[in-house]
Design a protein around this motif. Structure first.
Motif, PDB file in Angstrom:
ATOM      1  N   PHE A 203      32.874  36.044  45.544  1.00 15.83           N
ATOM      2  CA  PHE A 203      33.085  37.420  45.379  1.00 15.83           C
ATOM      3  C   PHE A 203      32.741  37.646  43.712  1.00 15.83           C
ATOM      4  O   PHE A 203      32.301  38.781  43.557  1.00 15.83           O
ATOM      5  CB  PHE A 203      34.729  37.719  45.447  1.00 15.83           C
ATOM      6  CG  PHE A 203      35.123  37.945  47.006  1.00 15.83           C
ATOM      7  CD1 PHE A 203      34.054  37.447  47.871  1.00 15.83           C
ATOM      8  CD2 PHE A 203      36.205  38.567  47.293  1.00 15.83           C
ATOM      9  CE1 PHE A 203      34.487  37.715  49.203  1.00 15.83           C
ATOM     10  CE2 PHE A 203      36.679  38.485  48.644  1.00 15.83           C
ATOM     11  CZ  PHE A 203      35.703  38.000  49.613  1.00 15.83           C
ATOM     12  N   SER A 206      29.222  38.237  43.998  1.00 14.29           N
ATOM     13  CA  SER A 206      28.881  39.251  44.533  1.00 14.29           C
ATOM     14  C   SER A 206      29.244  40.598  43.520  1.00 14.29           C
ATOM     15  O   SER A 206      28.198  41.613  43.519  1.00 14.29           O
ATOM     16  CB  SER A 206      29.907  39.780  45.667  1.00 14.29           C
ATOM     17  OG  SER A 206      29.454  40.899  46.160  1.00 14.29           O
ATOM     18  N   TYR A 207      30.121  40.322  42.663  1.00 12.57           N
ATOM     19  CA  TYR A 207      30.560  41.624  41.652  1.00 12.57           C
ATOM     20  C   TYR A 207      29.261  41.797  40.888  1.00 12.57           C
ATOM     21  O   TYR A 207      29.001  42.917  40.635  1.00 12.57           O
ATOM     22  CB  TYR A 207      31.749  41.131  41.037  1.00 12.57           C
ATOM     23  CG  TYR A 207      31.870  42.173  39.747  1.00 12.57           C
ATOM     24  CD1 TYR A 207      32.712  43.431  40.153  1.00 12.57           C
ATOM     25  CD2 TYR A 207      31.430  41.893  38.511  1.00 12.57           C
ATOM     26  CE1 TYR A 207      32.955  44.277  38.978  1.00 12.57           C
ATOM     27  CE2 TYR A 207      31.536  42.710  37.388  1.00 12.57           C
ATOM     28  CZ  TYR A 207      32.373  43.964  37.732  1.00 12.57           C
ATOM     29  OH  TYR A 207      32.582  44.799  36.596  1.00 12.57           O
ATOM     30  N   ASN A 210      26.477  43.441  42.284  1.00 10.60           N
ATOM     31  CA  ASN A 210      26.466  44.888  42.272  1.00 10.60           C
ATOM     32  C   ASN A 210      26.805  45.763  41.334  1.00 10.60           C
ATOM     33  O   ASN A 210      26.783  46.779  41.103  1.00 10.60           O
ATOM     34  CB  ASN A 210      27.896  44.691  43.419  1.00 10.60           C
ATOM     35  CG  ASN A 210      28.244  46.185  43.987  1.00 10.60           C
ATOM     36  OD1 ASN A 210      27.381  46.946  44.383  1.00 10.60           O
ATOM     37  ND2 ASN A 210      29.247  46.685  43.821  1.00 10.60           N
ATOM     38  N   LEU A 214      27.391  49.814  40.490  1.00 12.09           N
ATOM     39  CA  LEU A 214      28.580  50.454  40.267  1.00 12.09           C
ATOM     40  C   LEU A 214      28.485  51.269  39.041  1.00 12.09           C
ATOM     41  O   LEU A 214      28.999  52.469  39.078  1.00 12.09           O
ATOM     42  CB  LEU A 214      29.514  48.976  39.812  1.00 12.09           C
ATOM     43  CG  LEU A 214      30.853  49.242  40.002  1.00 12.09           C
ATOM     44  CD1 LEU A 214      31.429  49.192  41.405  1.00 12.09           C
ATOM     45  CD2 LEU A 214      31.554  47.901  39.245  1.00 12.09           C
ATOM     46  N   LEU A 227      41.627  59.151  42.777  1.00 12.00           N
ATOM     47  CA  LEU A 227      41.919  59.083  44.183  1.00 12.00           C
ATOM     48  C   LEU A 227      43.110  60.016  44.168  1.00 12.00           C
ATOM     49  O   LEU A 227      44.069  59.862  43.339  1.00 12.00           O
ATOM     50  CB  LEU A 227      41.928  58.042  44.753  1.00 12.00           C
ATOM     51  CG  LEU A 227      40.590  56.805  44.819  1.00 12.00           C
ATOM     52  CD1 LEU A 227      41.263  55.664  45.393  1.00 12.00           C
ATOM     53  CD2 LEU A 227      39.716  57.618  45.472  1.00 12.00           C
TER      54      LEU A 227
ATOM     55  N   PHE B  59      38.200  50.949  36.589  1.00 14.49           N
ATOM     56  CA  PHE B  59      37.293  51.394  37.464  1.00 14.49           C
ATOM     57  C   PHE B  59      37.279  52.665  37.936  1.00 14.49           C
ATOM     58  O   PHE B  59      36.555  53.161  38.445  1.00 14.49           O
ATOM     59  CB  PHE B  59      37.208  50.347  38.546  1.00 14.49           C
ATOM     60  CG  PHE B  59      36.736  48.863  38.308  1.00 14.49           C
ATOM     61  CD1 PHE B  59      35.505  48.481  38.038  1.00 14.49           C
ATOM     62  CD2 PHE B  59      37.842  47.936  38.012  1.00 14.49           C
ATOM     63  CE1 PHE B  59      35.155  47.275  37.595  1.00 14.49           C
ATOM     64  CE2 PHE B  59      37.529  46.656  37.609  1.00 14.49           C
ATOM     65  CZ  PHE B  59      36.246  46.308  37.300  1.00 14.49           C
ATOM     66  N   GLN B  73      43.435  52.587  50.417  1.00 15.60           N
ATOM     67  CA  GLN B  73      42.323  53.309  49.745  1.00 15.60           C
ATOM     68  C   GLN B  73      42.242  52.114  48.503  1.00 15.60           C
ATOM     69  O   GLN B  73      40.720  52.065  48.127  1.00 15.60           O
ATOM     70  CB  GLN B  73      42.900  54.486  48.858  1.00 15.60           C
ATOM     71  CG  GLN B  73      42.883  55.703  49.506  1.00 15.60           C
ATOM     72  CD  GLN B  73      43.487  57.026  49.101  1.00 15.60           C
ATOM     73  OE1 GLN B  73      43.810  56.828  47.810  1.00 15.60           O
ATOM     74  NE2 GLN B  73      43.127  58.162  49.309  1.00 15.60           N
ATOM     75  N   GLU B  77      38.405  50.589  47.423  1.00 15.48           N
ATOM     76  CA  GLU B  77      37.855  50.750  46.401  1.00 15.48           C
ATOM     77  C   GLU B  77      37.580  49.376  45.631  1.00 15.48           C
ATOM     78  O   GLU B  77      36.358  49.207  45.020  1.00 15.48           O
ATOM     79  CB  GLU B  77      38.745  51.383  45.270  1.00 15.48           C
ATOM     80  CG  GLU B  77      38.867  52.796  45.668  1.00 15.48           C
ATOM     81  CD  GLU B  77      37.391  53.652  45.579  1.00 15.48           C
ATOM     82  OE1 GLU B  77      36.489  53.203  44.563  1.00 15.48           O
ATOM     83  OE2 GLU B  77      37.299  54.421  46.391  1.00 15.48           O
ATOM     84  N   LYS B  80      34.597  47.834  47.182  1.00 16.65           N
ATOM     85  CA  LYS B  80      33.226  48.520  46.918  1.00 16.65           C
ATOM     86  C   LYS B  80      32.950  47.892  45.471  1.00 16.65           C
ATOM     87  O   LYS B  80      31.596  47.709  45.198  1.00 16.65           O
ATOM     88  CB  LYS B  80      33.477  49.931  46.669  1.00 16.65           C
ATOM     89  CG  LYS B  80      33.371  50.731  47.941  1.00 16.65           C
ATOM     90  CD  LYS B  80      33.042  52.438  47.662  1.00 16.65           C
ATOM     91  CE  LYS B  80      33.619  53.148  48.632  1.00 16.65           C
ATOM     92  NZ  LYS B  80      34.016  54.540  48.443  1.00 16.65           N
ATOM     93  N   ILE B  81      33.743  47.824  44.511  1.00 15.48           N
ATOM     94  CA  ILE B  81      33.490  47.243  43.197  1.00 15.48           C
ATOM     95  C   ILE B  81      33.050  45.798  43.352  1.00 15.48           C
ATOM     96  O   ILE B  81      32.018  45.469  42.856  1.00 15.48           O
ATOM     97  CB  ILE B  81      35.091  47.369  42.325  1.00 15.48           C
ATOM     98  CG1 ILE B  81      35.291  48.521  42.135  1.00 15.48           C
ATOM     99  CG2 ILE B  81      34.719  46.473  41.025  1.00 15.48           C
ATOM    100  CD1 ILE B  81      36.851  48.690  41.767  1.00 15.48           C
ATOM    101  N   LEU B  82      33.624  44.992  44.342  1.00 16.58           N
ATOM    102  CA  LEU B  82      33.033  43.764  44.490  1.00 16.58           C
ATOM    103  C   LEU B  82      31.816  43.617  45.271  1.00 16.58           C
ATOM    104  O   LEU B  82      31.279  42.611  45.620  1.00 16.58           O
ATOM    105  CB  LEU B  82      34.258  42.681  45.192  1.00 16.58           C
ATOM    106  CG  LEU B  82      35.613  42.354  44.246  1.00 16.58           C
ATOM    107  CD1 LEU B  82      36.369  41.568  45.265  1.00 16.58           C
ATOM    108  CD2 LEU B  82      35.055  41.246  43.262  1.00 16.58           C
TER     109      LEU B  82
END
Ligand SMILES: NC(=O)c1ccc[n+]([C@@H]2O[C@H](COP(=O)([O-])OP(=O)(O)OC[C@H]3O[C@@H](n4cnc5c(N)ncnc54)[C@H](O)[C@@H]3O)[C@@H](O)[C@H]2O)c1
Ligand SMILES: NC(=O)c1ccc[n+]([C@@H]2O[C@H](COP(=O)([O-])OP(=O)(O)OC[C@H]3O[C@@H](n4cnc5c(N)ncnc54)[C@H](O)[C@@H]3O)[C@@H](O)[C@H]2O)c1
Lengths: 230, 230
Positions: A203, A206-207, A210, A214, A227, B59, B73, B77, B80-82
């Motif tokens: 992970f 992956s971060y 990504n 981001l 949110l 983030f 949620q 999130e 997505k960040i990872l």
DNA sequence: ATATTTATGTTAAAACTATCACAAACGGGG
DNA sequence: CCCCGTTTGTGATAGTTTTAACATAAATAT
């Protein structure tokens, strides 16, 4: 609560670098390099020379002004610090995919870490051998660990079995658990647990892959993403 | 050189905790927990509530006063960040002991990381399959990576082969290398390398097991150990 | 011998992380 | 609708780790 210098706890950050020093010095030793400065180590390892000197000073005064460090001496000292001057007996619990890979690996025994027994619950595996190491039924684990003065247990079982086995072996002479399951195991004793959480590592990779996207997302929004829960 | 807040680089310490948040939220989600406070997360994870809030704030503003965080949620999130919202294609290089264990593991694909091809140099392995994934000769690696838009390469080859392969694949569309060899590999490009140095992990465990004896030694000496090189 | 160079151990400063503390925002109950 | 308990986001504070600077000591050259 100030402790005298000698007993000040060494920080985790330093400890994590010790294996790098060890590896690096072993390489120098193999190349018949006699002496090395923090400067040269810095070049090889990518840490600052200052950090290297400070790291080593946590454990003693191993160098000498104008000379540097004697590679062989420093290697021996770091080996001692890491507990590599004596050999270690290990047991492997779980002879599945990962367990078998670990059992077949020769890189551990070259540093004095030897697997002396393997355990599994699968009757089809019990009785077999991997590289001359017998696979026993896991119910005999406590007896065999104590009988053989085993140091370290390698956990490579399904994660839902990890905790139970950990508790079981925490009543033996085991000193450390090398945990390959994703489960965070907690044993209420002075047993050390070192986790290899491969998924976390993946992970993290992956971060970083990504990361670019981001940033784009944040830049487009021009401010933090916010949110509401409904 | 001050950067505006939005672009400030997130610290490594925070990144390393993200997989923990992800795992924890997934568990909560499975238990049908709807909302969670930093307080509750603190209990589960063992980080301080304050740290959790600060980490997440790197983030975005994902929570709401008086309510906390919506589990679903927040999970989305962090995913997505990872970079876990899209699936990743991986290739495995080296179908030996470790490589086979990794290829057989199902835990990666449950998070969207799929091995699409395996490579080896051993002609006995080439042509075979592991879990329906074909093993190809490593000479075809560049072509197959590019053809299939592969993200990540897993390196499980002998360490002396690692560097060469890394350089080779750094010319493809690969974005990250997950390196299981003890070799520290350096590719001069924007490819991310994540190392799994198992020996380092084992040595760290050994250090902690040995810690007690180390202290004794220092106490007996009453002061730092000091060496001369002759 | 003596000077010069090299390179440590250590102290001080800077950079980075974690924790604390609280105003501000929200939810829920009367 | 308003009050009260909850809980965030954040600025201030404390703690940790890294880097810089330098006095000091050994090695080497003169
Ligand atoms: N294989 C991998 O690449 C990989 C990667 C990351 C994490 N892991 C983790 O490592 C662990 C093992 O993975 P694996 O792929 O080898 O799984 P596996 O299913 O291949 O092997 C597990 C082995 O443990 C044995 N076992 C089950 N219950 C037992 C018990 N109570 N006592 C002793 N042995 C028992 C099984 O018989 C089996 O042989 C898992 O927790 C997994 O999540 C594996
Ligand atoms: N097995 C473990 O438990 C373990 C533990 C720690 C580290 N490692 C590291 O992981 C790596 C792999 O270990 P292993 O035990 O699987 O070794 P292994 O020898 O069993 O497997 C290596 C595989 O790589 C293949 N290979 C060799 N040269 C290649 C090339 N140029 N291109 C493609 N494939 C090539 C070999 O044919 C073999 O199948 C090694 O670097 C090892 O140090 C393994």
């Amino acid at each position: 609560m100030e402790q005298p210098d000698e007993f000040k706890k060494v920080s985790m950050a330093v400890i994590k670098r010790l294996p790098k020093y060890h590896q690096c010095l072993l390489n120098l030793l193999k190349d018949n390099v006699e002496r090395v400065s923090s400067q040269k180590l810095s070049k090889i390892l990518g840490f600052t020379a200052s950090q290297i000197r400070q790291d080593l000073n946590n454990f003693g005064e191993f160098g000498q002004q104008g000379y540097g460090y004697n590679v062989s001496q420093l290697y021996t000292e770091i080996s001692k610090i890491l507990g590599l001057n004596t050999s270690h007996k290990m047991v492997l619990v779980g002879a599945g995919n990962l367990g078998q890979a670990l059992a077949n690996y020769t890189g551990f025994s070259t540093h004095g870490f030897n697997i002396v027994a393997i355990f599994d619950s699968n009757p089809k595996l019990v009785g077999r051998k991997i590289k001359d190491i017998s696979i026993y039924h896991v119910e005999d684990i406590e007896y065999i660990i104590n009988e053989n003065d085993v140091d370290i247990a390698i956990l490579a079982v399904p994660q839902d079995k990890a905790e139970k086995i950990a508790i079981k072996i925490s009543k033996t002479c085991i000193r450390g658990i090398w945990n390959f399951t994703p489960k965070e195991i907690t044993v209420n004793s002075d047993i050390v647990v070192e986790n290899v959480h491969l998924i976390d590592s993946l992970f993290t990779l992956s971060y970083h892959i990504n990361e670019g996207k981001l940033q784009e997302r944040l830049i487009k929004q021009k401010r933090k993403i916010s949110l509401t829960h409904r």
